[in-house]
Design an enzyme around this catalytic site. Structure first.
Site, short mmCIF file in Angstrom:
data_model
loop_
_atom_site.label_atom_id
_atom_site.label_comp_id
_atom_site.label_asym_id
_atom_site.label_seq_id
_atom_site.Cartn_x
_atom_site.Cartn_y
_atom_site.Cartn_z
N SER A 1 0.82 -1.21 0.00
CA SER A 1 0.00 0.00 0.00
C SER A 1 0.85 1.27 0.00
CB SER A 1 -0.91 0.01 1.23
OG SER A 1 -1.67 -1.16 1.29
N1 SAH Z 1 -0.32 -5.28 4.20
C1 SAH Z 1 0.27 -5.50 2.92
C2 SAH Z 1 -0.68 -5.20 1.79
C3 SAH Z 1 -0.70 -6.34 0.84
S1 SAH Z 1 -2.02 -6.32 -0.32
C4 SAH Z 1 1.60 -4.77 2.77
O1 SAH Z 1 1.91 -3.92 3.59
O2 SAH Z 1 2.34 -5.08 1.83
C5 SAH Z 1 -3.21 -7.35 0.47
C6 SAH Z 1 -2.83 -8.77 0.69
O3 SAH Z 1 -4.00 -9.45 1.16
C7 SAH Z 1 -2.39 -9.53 -0.54
O4 SAH Z 1 -1.10 -10.03 -0.31
C8 SAH Z 1 -3.40 -10.67 -0.66
O5 SAH Z 1 -2.84 -11.87 -1.12
C9 SAH Z 1 -3.91 -10.80 0.76
N2 SAH Z 1 -5.22 -11.43 0.94
C10 SAH Z 1 -6.35 -11.27 0.20
N3 SAH Z 1 -7.35 -12.01 0.72
C11 SAH Z 1 -6.85 -12.65 1.82
C12 SAH Z 1 -7.39 -13.55 2.79
N4 SAH Z 1 -8.65 -13.96 2.76
N5 SAH Z 1 -6.58 -13.98 3.77
C13 SAH Z 1 -5.28 -13.58 3.84
N6 SAH Z 1 -4.72 -12.73 2.95
C14 SAH Z 1 -5.49 -12.26 1.96
#
Ligand code: SAH
Length: 231
Positions: A71
């Site tokens: 993000s």
């Molecule tokens: N917090 C992260 C943002 C990553 S984007 C950072 O700082 O980099 C959001 C993430 O959520 C992705 O990696 C995606 O694979 C994950 N995601 C989506 N649905 C999910 C679920 N049901 N359980 C766990 N992770 C999930």
């Protein structure tokens, strides 16, 4: 235990982080000192792919492995601030991704549990936490929309992917007085919602603004099949 930083850690690209904080956070509505300190300390360039490292301190989200994103710094700060963390808090994060937001939260709370659905991302994040010496973050691969029952209740829950509805499992795993921050909407755009569970167990919902996150995929999120064209 939260990580202790030594001077070497702080120096690496610190000037760029100071610039990021000045230009992207201070002028906007980030006022929480613990959040600002965390954003100054955590080396964001170590949470992106090598060919994206030069852009690590820009005002933008960046692509990471598995078609996901890290993000935008401001959004990470906004979410961290919205969680209203205390040093003794136990936090659950859904969507580990690069691990950056968990690292930001690490110095602001007692323990961070974080769930990622992609093995590869969980693997890299674990490696980063180990290299960077974070002793208070635990990563698990799984469907975060179901929460982490064994570790509940949580003082704060952060969801960093956008879902269609607020998963009841996460509400159930929120402690009295707890805060849940989650993007809710369609796959293109969401409202960042904060839910507070009051001392009487009531839920108070606030809208913190429009955001754009990758989809939350799981039992209480979007279904995986319908998402094929987006990943
Ligand atoms: N917090 C992260 C943002 C990553 S984007 C950072 O700082 O980099 C959001 C993430 O959520 C992705 O990696 C995606 O694979 C994950 N995601 C989506 N649905 C999910 C679920 N049901 N359980 C766990 N992770 C999930």
């Amino acid at each position: 235990m939260a990580k202790d930083y030594n001077k070497g850690d702080l120096d690496e690209r610190l000037a760029e982080r100071e610039w990021m904080v000045q230009t992207q956070l201070m002028g906007r509505d980030i006022t929480n000192e613990a959040v600002v300190n965390s954003m100054l300390i955590v080396p964001r360039h170590k949470y992106v792919m090598e060919d994206k490292q030069e852009y690590a301190y820009y005002d933008t989200a960046l692509e990471i492995e598995a078609g996901q994103t890290i993000s935008q710094p401001y959004i990470v700060a906004l979410m961290a601030q919205a969680l209203e963390l205390k040093a003794s808090d136990k936090v659950l994060e859904i969507g580990t991704g690069s691990g950056y937001s968990a690292a930001i939260l690490s110095s602001m709370a007692a323990y961070i549990y974080t769930i990622e659905r992609h093995d590869i991302l969980a693997h890299f994040a674990k490696e980063r936490f180990q290299n960077e010496g974070y002793g208070n973050i635990e990563v698990r691969v799984g469907d975060g929309t179901l929460g982490w029952t064994e570790k509940a209740p949580f003082d704060a829950i952060l969801v960093t992917a956008g879902g269609p509805v607020i998963p009841d499992s996460l509400i159930n795993q929120l402690a009295i007085g707890g805060r849940l921050v989650i993007p809710i909407g369609d796959k293109g755009e969401q409202k960042l919602i904060r839910v507070k569970k009051t001392s009487t167990g009531e839920l108070k919902e606030e809208n913190l603004g429009q955001v754009r996150f990758v989809p939350l995929i799981g039992t209480k999120g979007w279904s995986e099949l319908n998402n094929m064209n987006l990943e």
